[in-house]
Design a protein around this motif. Structure first.
Motif, short mmCIF file in Angstrom:
data_model
loop_
_atom_site.label_atom_id
_atom_site.label_comp_id
_atom_site.label_asym_id
_atom_site.label_seq_id
_atom_site.Cartn_x
_atom_site.Cartn_y
_atom_site.Cartn_z
N THR A 166 48.14 3.32 18.56
CA THR A 166 48.03 2.62 17.28
C THR A 166 46.65 2.01 17.11
OG1 THR A 166 50.40 2.14 17.27
CG2 THR A 166 48.99 0.74 15.91
N PHE A 167 46.12 1.42 18.18
CA PHE A 167 44.80 0.82 18.12
C PHE A 167 43.73 1.88 17.83
CE2 PHE A 167 40.81 -0.43 20.19
CZ PHE A 167 40.57 -1.66 19.57
N VAL A 168 43.79 2.99 18.55
CA VAL A 168 42.77 4.03 18.40
C VAL A 168 42.88 4.71 17.04
CG1 VAL A 168 41.95 6.25 19.28
CG2 VAL A 168 42.55 4.42 20.88
N LEU A 169 44.10 5.13 16.66
CA LEU A 169 44.28 5.81 15.38
C LEU A 169 44.05 4.87 14.20
CD1 LEU A 169 45.03 8.84 14.96
CD2 LEU A 169 45.41 7.99 17.28
N GLY A 170 44.41 3.58 14.37
CA GLY A 170 44.14 2.62 13.31
C GLY A 170 42.65 2.46 13.07
N GLY A 171 41.88 2.41 14.15
CA GLY A 171 40.43 2.33 14.01
C GLY A 171 39.86 3.56 13.34
N LEU A 172 40.37 4.74 13.72
CA LEU A 172 39.92 5.99 13.09
C LEU A 172 40.26 6.01 11.60
CD1 LEU A 172 40.56 9.13 15.34
CD2 LEU A 172 38.39 8.22 14.52
N ARG A 174 40.56 3.41 9.58
CA ARG A 174 39.65 2.53 8.83
C ARG A 174 38.28 3.17 8.69
NH1 ARG A 174 42.71 -1.10 11.84
NH2 ARG A 174 41.20 -1.16 13.55
N ARG A 175 37.79 3.80 9.76
CA ARG A 175 36.51 4.48 9.70
C ARG A 175 36.55 5.64 8.71
NH1 ARG A 175 31.40 4.51 9.09
NH2 ARG A 175 30.43 6.47 9.67
N SER A 176 37.69 6.34 8.69
CA SER A 176 37.85 7.47 7.77
C SER A 176 37.85 7.00 6.32
CB SER A 176 39.15 8.22 8.09
OG SER A 176 39.11 8.77 9.39
N LEU A 177 38.39 5.79 6.08
CA LEU A 177 38.38 5.25 4.73
C LEU A 177 36.95 4.99 4.27
CD1 LEU A 177 40.67 4.56 2.75
CD2 LEU A 177 40.46 2.17 3.49
N ASP A 178 36.11 4.44 5.16
CA ASP A 178 34.70 4.25 4.83
C ASP A 178 34.03 5.58 4.49
OD1 ASP A 178 34.87 1.52 5.25
OD2 ASP A 178 34.19 1.63 7.33
N GLU A 179 34.32 6.60 5.29
CA GLU A 179 33.72 7.92 5.06
C GLU A 179 34.22 8.52 3.74
OE1 GLU A 179 34.15 10.57 8.36
OE2 GLU A 179 33.66 9.01 9.83
N PHE A 180 35.52 8.34 3.49
CA PHE A 180 36.10 8.91 2.27
C PHE A 180 35.45 8.33 1.02
CE2 PHE A 180 39.59 8.39 -0.95
CZ PHE A 180 39.59 9.70 -1.39
N PHE A 181 35.17 7.02 1.04
CA PHE A 181 34.59 6.37 -0.13
C PHE A 181 33.06 6.39 -0.13
CE2 PHE A 181 38.79 4.16 -0.40
CZ PHE A 181 39.12 4.62 -1.67
N ALA A 182 32.45 6.99 0.88
CA ALA A 182 30.99 7.06 0.94
C ALA A 182 30.45 7.91 -0.20
CB ALA A 182 30.55 7.61 2.28
N GLU A 183 29.30 7.51 -0.70
CA GLU A 183 28.65 8.26 -1.78
C GLU A 183 28.41 9.70 -1.34
OE1 GLU A 183 27.81 8.23 -5.62
OE2 GLU A 183 28.11 6.33 -4.58
N GLY A 184 28.78 10.65 -2.18
CA GLY A 184 28.52 12.06 -1.88
C GLY A 184 29.64 12.76 -1.13
N SER A 188 38.83 15.22 0.84
CA SER A 188 39.96 14.33 0.61
C SER A 188 40.14 13.44 1.83
CB SER A 188 41.23 15.13 0.37
OG SER A 188 41.62 15.81 1.56
N TYR A 189 40.90 12.34 1.67
CA TYR A 189 41.14 11.48 2.82
C TYR A 189 41.88 12.23 3.93
CZ TYR A 189 42.48 7.68 5.85
OH TYR A 189 42.67 6.89 6.95
N PRO A 190 42.93 13.02 3.62
CA PRO A 190 43.56 13.78 4.71
C PRO A 190 42.59 14.68 5.46
CG PRO A 190 45.01 13.75 2.81
CD PRO A 190 43.70 13.13 2.37
N GLU A 191 41.65 15.29 4.75
CA GLU A 191 40.66 16.13 5.43
C GLU A 191 39.75 15.31 6.33
OE1 GLU A 191 40.14 19.72 2.13
OE2 GLU A 191 39.00 17.86 1.90
N VAL A 192 39.36 14.12 5.86
CA VAL A 192 38.48 13.26 6.67
C VAL A 192 39.19 12.78 7.92
CG1 VAL A 192 37.21 11.09 6.72
CG2 VAL A 192 37.09 12.52 4.69
#
Length: 223
Positions: A166-172, A174-184, A188-192
């Motif tokens: 849970t700790f590792v996947l939860g961190g991933l 949150r990081r994936s959310l940052d990447e998903f909303f990054a400019e450019g 999709s979020y599932p792909e990220v």
């Protein structure tokens, strides 16, 4: 009242409820950025969108909770049930694959826009004292995932695997959310999240005799 008319009325009522909640959250965040969390009252927030103080407390217990937004967007029970059942197939779906599917399903249901994400980030930057409330919410959701993993894997409650996963996947996530909303970003979020989980697998070689068969992500070329 016929069932169809009753259902339509319930649907209209729910849409109105969601619009009011969304308006409250957006106004609370705007006021927080403009004046700080202590710079406006619940009454001023209510005046901003034209509702009564009593109506406000039907949605949120405090203005801080309004700033943080909704907490009732949970995964549908059938998706949680599918996660549990994936451990009872023959052969069972590997836990990391089941978790990847679960996080991808969650991401597929994201309703927040990039603008809303950036606004929330700006609010937290201005008012860092809201972070403990955010962490408390995240902890509640983390505990749900821990309980699901324990049930799926048939593990004792004190086993470290569910909390580590849970700790590792939860961190991933949150990081994936940052990447998903990054400019450019065009993924999709599932792909990220799936791409990042695939990268996580590379850190841990499979046991001898077990072949690794990773999917090729969209920004990789086949070997």
């Amino acid at each position: 009242m016929p069932d169809s008319a009753h259902s339509e009325e319930l649907g209209l009522r729910e849409r109105k409820r969601r619009r009011t909640r969304s308006s409250l959250v957006a106004a609370a965040r705007r006021l927080t950025l403009a004046h700080g969390i202590g710079g406006f009252t619940v009454e001023q927030l209510c005046d901003e969108i034209g509702i009564s103080r009593r109506t406000f407390f039907n949605y949120f217990p405090s203005k801080e909770d309004a700033v943080l937004g909704s907490t009732d967007e949970e995964l549908p029970q059938p998706i949680l049930d599918a996660f549990l059942l994936s451990g009872r197939t023959d052969p069972p779906t590997p836990l990391i694959d089941a978790l990847a599917d679960l996080f991808a399903e969650f991401g597929d249901r994201l309703t927040i826009s990039r603008e809303e994400y950036e606004l929330m980030s700006a609010v937290l930057h201005r008012e860092p004292q809201l972070m403990p409330r955010l962490f408390a919410r995240a902890e509640a959701k983390s505990q749900l995932l821990v309980d699901l993993i324990i049930a799926r894997e048939g593990l004792p409650a004190d086993h470290p695997l569910p909390r580590v996963a849970t700790f590792v996947l939860g961190g991933l996530a949150r990081r994936s959310l940052d990447e998903f909303f990054a400019e450019g970003n065009a993924l999709s979020y599932p792909e990220v999240i799936r791409r990042n989980i695939d990268a996580l697998r590379l850190l841990f070689p499979p046991p001898p005799g077990v072949a690794r068969d990773l999917p090729v992500s969209q920004n990789q070329e086949p070997a």
